[in-house]
Design an enzyme around this catalytic site. Sequence first.
Site, PDB file in Angstrom:
ATOM      1  N   LYS A  11     -41.634  22.787   4.743  1.00  0.00           N
ATOM      2  CA  LYS A  11     -41.006  22.120   5.817  1.00  0.00           C
ATOM      3  C   LYS A  11     -41.644  22.112   7.209  1.00  0.00           C
ATOM      4  CE  LYS A  11     -36.218  22.186   3.789  1.00  0.00           C
ATOM      5  NZ  LYS A  11     -35.013  22.437   3.769  1.00  0.00           N
ATOM      6  N   TYR A  51     -32.325  12.768   2.685  1.00  0.00           N
ATOM      7  CA  TYR A  51     -31.211  13.493   2.902  1.00  0.00           C
ATOM      8  C   TYR A  51     -29.903  12.718   2.626  1.00  0.00           C
ATOM      9  CZ  TYR A  51     -33.782  17.973   3.341  1.00  0.00           C
ATOM     10  OH  TYR A  51     -34.355  19.143   3.027  1.00  0.00           O
ATOM     11  N   ASN A 114     -35.666  26.465   6.888  1.00  0.00           N
ATOM     12  CA  ASN A 114     -35.688  27.487   5.698  1.00  0.00           C
ATOM     13  C   ASN A 114     -36.845  27.369   4.669  1.00  0.00           C
ATOM     14  OD1 ASN A 114     -34.827  25.145   4.331  1.00  0.00           O
ATOM     15  ND2 ASN A 114     -32.943  26.107   3.298  1.00  0.00           N
ATOM     16  N   HIS A 117     -38.416  23.263   0.350  1.00  0.00           N
ATOM     17  CA  HIS A 117     -37.416  22.459  -0.371  1.00  0.00           C
ATOM     18  C   HIS A 117     -37.879  22.271  -1.873  1.00  0.00           C
ATOM     19  CE1 HIS A 117     -35.215  18.923  -1.588  1.00  0.00           C
ATOM     20  NE2 HIS A 117     -36.000  18.329  -2.310  1.00  0.00           N
ATOM     21  N   GLU A 128     -36.326  12.140  -5.913  1.00  0.00           N
ATOM     22  CA  GLU A 128     -37.121  12.459  -4.764  1.00  0.00           C
ATOM     23  C   GLU A 128     -38.660  12.451  -5.129  1.00  0.00           C
ATOM     24  OE1 GLU A 128     -34.062  16.076  -3.749  1.00  0.00           O
ATOM     25  OE2 GLU A 128     -36.104  16.539  -4.376  1.00  0.00           O
TER      26      GLU A 128
HETATM   27  P1  GDP Z   1     -31.110  23.798  -0.813  1.00  0.00           P
HETATM   28  O1  GDP Z   1     -31.093  23.126  -2.237  1.00  0.00           O
HETATM   29  O2  GDP Z   1     -31.141  25.386  -1.027  1.00  0.00           O
HETATM   30  O3  GDP Z   1     -32.342  23.174   0.137  1.00  0.00           O
HETATM   31  O4  GDP Z   1     -29.793  23.485   0.022  1.00  0.00           O
HETATM   32  P2  GDP Z   1     -29.000  21.887   0.241  1.00  0.00           P
HETATM   33  O5  GDP Z   1     -29.328  21.118  -0.641  1.00  0.00           O
HETATM   34  O6  GDP Z   1     -27.301  22.612   0.232  1.00  0.00           O
HETATM   35  O7  GDP Z   1     -29.252  21.803   1.844  1.00  0.00           O
HETATM   36  C1  GDP Z   1     -30.413  21.036   2.182  1.00  0.00           C
HETATM   37  C2  GDP Z   1     -30.692  21.552   3.442  1.00  0.00           C
HETATM   38  O8  GDP Z   1     -29.918  21.308   4.598  1.00  0.00           O
HETATM   39  C3  GDP Z   1     -31.360  23.048   3.269  1.00  0.00           C
HETATM   40  O9  GDP Z   1     -32.386  23.318   2.755  1.00  0.00           O
HETATM   41  C4  GDP Z   1     -31.102  23.322   4.879  1.00  0.00           C
HETATM   42  O10 GDP Z   1     -32.338  22.920   5.220  1.00  0.00           O
HETATM   43  C5  GDP Z   1     -30.029  22.545   5.158  1.00  0.00           C
HETATM   44  N1  GDP Z   1     -28.831  23.188   5.466  1.00  0.00           N
HETATM   45  C6  GDP Z   1     -27.935  23.556   4.432  1.00  0.00           C
HETATM   46  N2  GDP Z   1     -26.820  24.149   4.839  1.00  0.00           N
HETATM   47  C7  GDP Z   1     -26.834  24.251   6.021  1.00  0.00           C
HETATM   48  C8  GDP Z   1     -26.047  24.501   7.081  1.00  0.00           C
HETATM   49  O11 GDP Z   1     -24.739  25.007   6.890  1.00  0.00           O
HETATM   50  N3  GDP Z   1     -26.573  24.138   8.446  1.00  0.00           N
HETATM   51  C9  GDP Z   1     -27.565  23.510   8.778  1.00  0.00           C
HETATM   52  N4  GDP Z   1     -27.793  23.545  10.112  1.00  0.00           N
HETATM   53  N5  GDP Z   1     -28.468  23.269   7.802  1.00  0.00           N
HETATM   54  C10 GDP Z   1     -28.091  23.580   6.536  1.00  0.00           C
END
Ligand code: GDP
Length: 141
Positions: A11, A51, A114, A117, A128
Amino acid sequence: MSVQRTLAIVKPDAVAKRVVGRILTRIEEESFTILAAKLVHMSLAEARGFYYVHRERPFYESLCSFMTEGPCLLMVLEGENVIQRWRDLMGATDPAKAAAGTIRKEFASSIEANAVHGSDSLESAAIEIPYFFSSLELYPR
Ligand code: GDP
């Protein structure tokens, strides 16, 4: 166990921190095959489309904006059970909860910024990968 493909992204936060090389080293140490890779600076529309599944989440707009802050390294990785193995290497979404030795523990700045991905299932990978890579780019070499 089967040979799978997954979409991996370094990222914008990790690209800006200049830790791409260290993340690629971790990928190579796992013996994943990098089938295709390219640096892409996403538009807001591209990030929103990627997303789309998260469109109802409160962080959706912020996440899409973050993903357009700079270029990402997009990759298609291939290997035995690579979907779960890459996610194990990434660590938990929130770096504060990520296990020691994971990429997010080492390089992520926040739950949003973070570092990496990875597709979370075969079904997600099947959506994807073609979102960013054409069949020509994935042609066997
Ligand atoms: P992943 O599969 O671990 O990437 O997590 P998710 O699919 O739940 O979320 C997608 C992405 O959204 C994450 O990698 C983070 O960049 C972002 N994200 C997830 N949870 C949060 C949150 O609570 N707050 C914010 N600001 N971003 C989040």
